[in-house]
Every structure is written in C-alpha cells, then in structure tokens.
Scaffold this active site. Structure first.
Site, mmCIF file in Angstrom:
data_model
loop_
_atom_site.group_PDB
_atom_site.id
_atom_site.type_symbol
_atom_site.label_atom_id
_atom_site.label_comp_id
_atom_site.label_asym_id
_atom_site.label_seq_id
_atom_site.Cartn_x
_atom_site.Cartn_y
_atom_site.Cartn_z
ATOM 1 C CB SER A 119 143.047 -37.739 -59.571
ATOM 2 O OG SER A 119 142.019 -37.941 -58.623
ATOM 3 N NE ARG A 174 147.961 -11.714 -53.843
ATOM 4 C CZ ARG A 174 146.997 -10.765 -54.174
ATOM 5 N NH1 ARG A 174 145.673 -11.048 -54.632
ATOM 6 N NH2 ARG A 174 147.306 -9.494 -53.951
ATOM 7 C CD GLU A 229 146.670 -12.641 -58.160
ATOM 8 O OE1 GLU A 229 146.409 -11.704 -58.374
ATOM 9 O OE2 GLU A 229 147.489 -12.970 -57.041
#
Length: 169
Positions: free
Chosen positions: A136, A110, A113
């Site tokens: 960064s 997830r 995702e």
C-alpha cells in the site's frame, strides 16, 4: 522555534519557482514562510509531531492537512491560520500533477530509475515473501536517514507499506 537551518549544515529546501503553476495555493505561502524563518522540514516536523517527508508532502499539496496540522503550521510559520484555511490544504489532494513524466529533475529521475531497474526484482521478492498482492501507498510511511562511513555519505530511504493481498472474486 527551536533550530533554524538544517542539522546537517546544508541550506534548507526552498520552492523552485518553475513548478509553482503546477502546485496548489498553499505551496508558495508555506515555502515563503519556511524560507523567511530559515526552517528545515526536520524542525517543522518536530514541531508538528510528524515525519519530515509527511510535512514536505503537505507543502507540495501531496497530502491532506488535518485541522491540527493547519493550526500548528500557522503557529510555527507565523502565518494567519485563516489564510491557510482558505487554501486547498484541508481538501482532497490532487496527487501526481506536480511532475512531468518522465521527470527531468535528476534526483527525482534517479528515484524513478531505481524502480525501472529493480521494480520487478522488488515485486518478485515481495511475492515470495507475502504472496499475490501489493504494498500500500495509502497505509504507508517513509523516512529518509543519513549514514556516514569510511566510503562517504549514504542516503537510506525506508518505504513501509501495509501488504494488501489480492482477493479472489
């Protein structure tokens, strides 16, 4: 040691034995002591003066431990310091090898995702705010907080990275 277990009342995180072959030598040692003492990353982090995610990264070999980290972890977890010094903890981390791609663990998937769905949106907004560059992941910090309201529990992840402008060459 202060608190055992977690402040949330949920069980502590333990090591999934399936990934041990992909982890450095300190991981099973650290996780075994963490489990034996029933300590959360929150409790260990407070004892070390570090953030929870930074401490978890030490356990998974994703961060380099300072000599102080090794001394303090040995003390908190009641492990011989020499045992930890014999591991890769103080060496250069070999990041990213612990995970199969794409990730199969649902929570980790997830997180990927989120980047798949919103990565370019983040990029566009960041470029508008900061110009051409990158955030960064080296000069970086992250926190995980829990918020609760009338709709339930919410996970708040903060990613804080120094902005690095691209330079012309």
């Amino acid at each position: 040691m202060a608190q055992q277990g977690t402040s949330s009342g949920h069980p502590i995180a333990v090591l999934n034995k399936d990934i041990i072959p992909r982890l450095p030598g300190q991981s099973p040692i650290l996780f075994a002591a963490k489990k034996e003492k029933n300590l959360s990353f929150e409790t260990i982090a407070k004892a070390l003066g570090r953030e929870e995610v930074a401490v978890a990264a030490l356990f998974y070999g994703q961060a380099k431990a300072s000599p102080e980290d090794i001394t303090n972890l040995a003390k908190v977890l009641e492990i011989e310091e020499s045992i930890l010094k014999e591991t890769e903890m103080g060496g250069w981390p070999d990041r990213g090898r612990q995970m199969e791609m794409p990730p199969k663990e649902p929570l980790v998937y997830r997180l990927f995702e989120i980047i798949q769905n919103y990565g370019y949106a983040y990029k566009a907004v960041m470029n508008e705010k900061f110009g051409d560059g990158i955030m960064s992941a080296i000069t970086f910090s992250t926190t995980v907080k829990k918020e609760t309201d009338e709709k339930g529990d919410w996970c708040v992840i903060t990613l804080r990275g120094k902005w690095l402008p691209f330079s012309r060459f």
